[in-house]
Design a protein around this motif. Sequence first.
Motif, PDB file in Angstrom:
ATOM      1  N   VAL A  87       0.856  -1.136  -0.014  1.00  0.00           N
ATOM      2  CA  VAL A  87       0.081  -0.092   0.019  1.00  0.00           C
ATOM      3  C   VAL A  87       1.041   1.298  -0.133  1.00  0.00           C
ATOM      4  CG1 VAL A  87      -1.914   1.179   1.360  1.00  0.00           C
ATOM      5  CG2 VAL A  87      -1.823  -1.223   1.512  1.00  0.00           C
ATOM      6  N   ASP A  88       1.335   1.365  -1.132  1.00  0.00           N
ATOM      7  CA  ASP A  88       2.221   2.777  -1.212  1.00  0.00           C
ATOM      8  C   ASP A  88       1.409   3.967  -1.824  1.00  0.00           C
ATOM      9  OD1 ASP A  88       1.868   1.834  -3.625  1.00  0.00           O
ATOM     10  OD2 ASP A  88       4.288   1.626  -4.170  1.00  0.00           O
ATOM     11  N   GLY A  89       2.090   5.101  -1.987  1.00  0.00           N
ATOM     12  CA  GLY A  89       1.366   6.287  -2.336  1.00  0.00           C
ATOM     13  C   GLY A  89       0.368   6.750  -1.388  1.00  0.00           C
ATOM     14  N   ALA A  90      -0.601   7.641  -2.024  1.00  0.00           N
ATOM     15  CA  ALA A  90      -1.526   8.365  -1.131  1.00  0.00           C
ATOM     16  C   ALA A  90      -2.530   7.053  -0.640  1.00  0.00           C
ATOM     17  CB  ALA A  90      -2.265   9.316  -2.083  1.00  0.00           C
ATOM     18  N   VAL A  91      -2.754   7.213   0.866  1.00  0.00           N
ATOM     19  CA  VAL A  91      -3.932   6.681   1.278  1.00  0.00           C
ATOM     20  C   VAL A  91      -4.775   7.431   2.088  1.00  0.00           C
ATOM     21  CG1 VAL A  91      -2.346   4.791   1.534  1.00  0.00           C
ATOM     22  CG2 VAL A  91      -2.414   6.318   3.429  1.00  0.00           C
ATOM     23  N   TYR A  92      -6.055   6.905   2.326  1.00  0.00           N
ATOM     24  CA  TYR A  92      -6.946   7.347   3.238  1.00  0.00           C
ATOM     25  C   TYR A  92      -6.835   6.677   4.416  1.00  0.00           C
ATOM     26  CZ  TYR A  92      -9.153   9.342  -0.925  1.00  0.00           C
ATOM     27  OH  TYR A  92      -9.060   9.836  -2.184  1.00  0.00           O
ATOM     28  N   SER A  93      -6.929   7.176   5.631  1.00  0.00           N
ATOM     29  CA  SER A  93      -6.611   6.515   7.141  1.00  0.00           C
ATOM     30  C   SER A  93      -7.389   6.845   7.938  1.00  0.00           C
ATOM     31  CB  SER A  93      -4.949   6.519   7.427  1.00  0.00           C
ATOM     32  OG  SER A  93      -4.753   7.570   7.959  1.00  0.00           O
ATOM     33  N   THR A  94      -7.844   6.093   8.827  1.00  0.00           N
ATOM     34  CA  THR A  94      -8.637   6.220  10.251  1.00  0.00           C
ATOM     35  C   THR A  94      -8.488   5.416  11.236  1.00  0.00           C
ATOM     36  OG1 THR A  94     -11.114   6.648  10.738  1.00  0.00           O
ATOM     37  CG2 THR A  94     -10.454   4.892   9.423  1.00  0.00           C
ATOM     38  N   SER A  95      -8.906   5.902  12.242  1.00  0.00           N
ATOM     39  CA  SER A  95      -8.548   4.947  13.427  1.00  0.00           C
ATOM     40  C   SER A  95      -9.736   4.338  13.865  1.00  0.00           C
ATOM     41  CB  SER A  95      -7.984   6.044  14.808  1.00  0.00           C
ATOM     42  OG  SER A  95      -8.010   5.164  15.784  1.00  0.00           O
ATOM     43  N   VAL A  96      -9.756   3.080  14.293  1.00  0.00           N
ATOM     44  CA  VAL A  96     -10.888   2.210  14.688  1.00  0.00           C
ATOM     45  C   VAL A  96     -10.440   1.690  15.929  1.00  0.00           C
ATOM     46  CG1 VAL A  96     -12.142   0.252  13.984  1.00  0.00           C
ATOM     47  CG2 VAL A  96     -11.549   1.707  12.408  1.00  0.00           C
ATOM     48  N   HIS A  97     -11.638   1.610  16.840  1.00  0.00           N
ATOM     49  CA  HIS A  97     -11.325   0.827  18.071  1.00  0.00           C
ATOM     50  C   HIS A  97     -11.769  -0.495  18.056  1.00  0.00           C
ATOM     51  CE1 HIS A  97     -11.116   0.386  22.431  1.00  0.00           C
ATOM     52  NE2 HIS A  97     -12.193  -0.113  22.486  1.00  0.00           N
ATOM     53  N   SER A  98     -11.065  -1.601  18.253  1.00  0.00           N
ATOM     54  CA  SER A  98     -11.619  -2.867  18.232  1.00  0.00           C
ATOM     55  C   SER A  98     -12.193  -3.335  19.421  1.00  0.00           C
ATOM     56  CB  SER A  98     -10.234  -3.590  17.586  1.00  0.00           C
ATOM     57  OG  SER A  98     -10.666  -5.049  18.112  1.00  0.00           O
ATOM     58  N   PHE A  99     -13.509  -3.890  19.306  1.00  0.00           N
ATOM     59  CA  PHE A  99     -14.169  -4.406  20.376  1.00  0.00           C
ATOM     60  C   PHE A  99     -13.522  -5.744  20.955  1.00  0.00           C
ATOM     61  CE2 PHE A  99     -17.476  -7.465  21.688  1.00  0.00           C
ATOM     62  CZ  PHE A  99     -17.771  -6.824  22.818  1.00  0.00           C
ATOM     63  N   THR A 100     -13.355  -6.642  20.005  1.00  0.00           N
ATOM     64  CA  THR A 100     -12.661  -7.925  20.282  1.00  0.00           C
ATOM     65  C   THR A 100     -11.154  -7.721  20.743  1.00  0.00           C
ATOM     66  OG1 THR A 100     -12.223  -8.276  18.051  1.00  0.00           O
ATOM     67  CG2 THR A 100     -13.887  -9.166  18.948  1.00  0.00           C
ATOM     68  N   HIS A 101     -10.445  -6.631  20.540  1.00  0.00           N
ATOM     69  CA  HIS A 101      -9.096  -6.447  21.063  1.00  0.00           C
ATOM     70  C   HIS A 101      -8.954  -5.499  22.181  1.00  0.00           C
ATOM     71  CE1 HIS A 101      -8.308  -9.009  17.292  1.00  0.00           C
ATOM     72  NE2 HIS A 101      -7.880  -9.652  18.044  1.00  0.00           N
ATOM     73  N   ASN A 102     -10.060  -4.753  22.048  1.00  0.00           N
ATOM     74  CA  ASN A 102     -10.122  -3.528  23.053  1.00  0.00           C
ATOM     75  C   ASN A 102      -8.662  -2.662  22.848  1.00  0.00           C
ATOM     76  OD1 ASN A 102     -10.961  -1.899  24.866  1.00  0.00           O
ATOM     77  ND2 ASN A 102     -10.229  -2.970  26.714  1.00  0.00           N
ATOM     78  N   THR A 103      -8.432  -2.287  21.764  1.00  0.00           N
ATOM     79  CA  THR A 103      -7.586  -1.530  21.307  1.00  0.00           C
ATOM     80  C   THR A 103      -7.928  -0.680  19.922  1.00  0.00           C
ATOM     81  OG1 THR A 103      -4.991  -1.464  20.680  1.00  0.00           O
ATOM     82  CG2 THR A 103      -6.365  -3.266  19.946  1.00  0.00           C
ATOM     83  N   ASP A 104      -6.958   0.653  19.823  1.00  0.00           N
ATOM     84  CA  ASP A 104      -7.096   1.329  18.637  1.00  0.00           C
ATOM     85  C   ASP A 104      -6.128   0.816  17.514  1.00  0.00           C
ATOM     86  OD1 ASP A 104      -9.232   2.818  20.053  1.00  0.00           O
ATOM     87  OD2 ASP A 104      -7.920   4.349  20.512  1.00  0.00           O
ATOM     88  N   TYR A 105      -6.578   0.883  16.355  1.00  0.00           N
ATOM     89  CA  TYR A 105      -5.694   0.479  15.343  1.00  0.00           C
ATOM     90  C   TYR A 105      -6.099   1.470  14.115  1.00  0.00           C
ATOM     91  CZ  TYR A 105      -9.547  -2.507  13.679  1.00  0.00           C
ATOM     92  OH  TYR A 105     -10.676  -2.859  13.217  1.00  0.00           O
ATOM     93  N   THR A 106      -5.122   1.653  13.319  1.00  0.00           N
ATOM     94  CA  THR A 106      -5.318   2.486  12.106  1.00  0.00           C
ATOM     95  C   THR A 106      -5.652   1.613  10.832  1.00  0.00           C
ATOM     96  OG1 THR A 106      -3.635   3.962  12.838  1.00  0.00           O
ATOM     97  CG2 THR A 106      -4.141   4.183  10.469  1.00  0.00           C
TER      98      THR A 106
END
Length: 190
Positions: A87-106
């Motif tokens: 995944v190179d070049g321009a990306v759209y990104s956002t942060s999501v909170h995982s219910f199953t792992h109880n952590t935030d990931y991009t």
Amino acid sequence: MQLMEEKIIAEGQVLPGGILKVGSFLNQMIDTAFLKEMSEEIARLYADCGVSKILTIESSGISIATAVGMQMGVPVVFAKKHKTSNVDGAVYSTSVHSFTHNTDYTVVVSSDYLLAGDNVLLVDDFLANGKALLGLIDLAEQAGASVSGAAVAIEKGFQGGGDKLRAQGVRVESLAIIDSMTDTDVTFRP
Ligand code: 5GP
């Protein structure tokens, strides 16, 4: 979908913390005949919406999203949890909170694959608090794409994410909505 409710009763396992395990037909072993039925139903629900792409999130959404994409004859894009070398070049990104792992990931998606003018259908295996779908909506908005709605195999209605999204005007279709579950009993929304 009656068949989904029967499948959950027959094969689902309720784990501590409000997690439903469906490894025998959706999350580890995939019941391909059943997957076909699920995807036919979702494709039927969104048949007249002019969907141009399916958008999901890796990894457990990919199988059902791909089946729906095949039914609807449109490509499937999945948001990746890590920006890797493919995944190179321009990306759209956002942060999501995982219910199953109880952590935030991009999560990221290449701007080559999600375009202004796309009309996306969001597809995932589970809907709990709605964070994964909100992240996908954010990615679609960054791209200037419109969202027809969301389709999920199993909604855990007691966590409220689906109803919040509906209140925001998002069309959400779930093949089964669980209103409550215990070790011994699962109750579905009529
Ligand atoms: P949400 O973002 O709506 O809180 O949670 C949805 C995501 O968490 C889904 O992509 C799914 O992978 C995972 N998830 C949430 N609840 C469950 C569950 O009860 N069982 C399984 N297997 N996955 C779940």
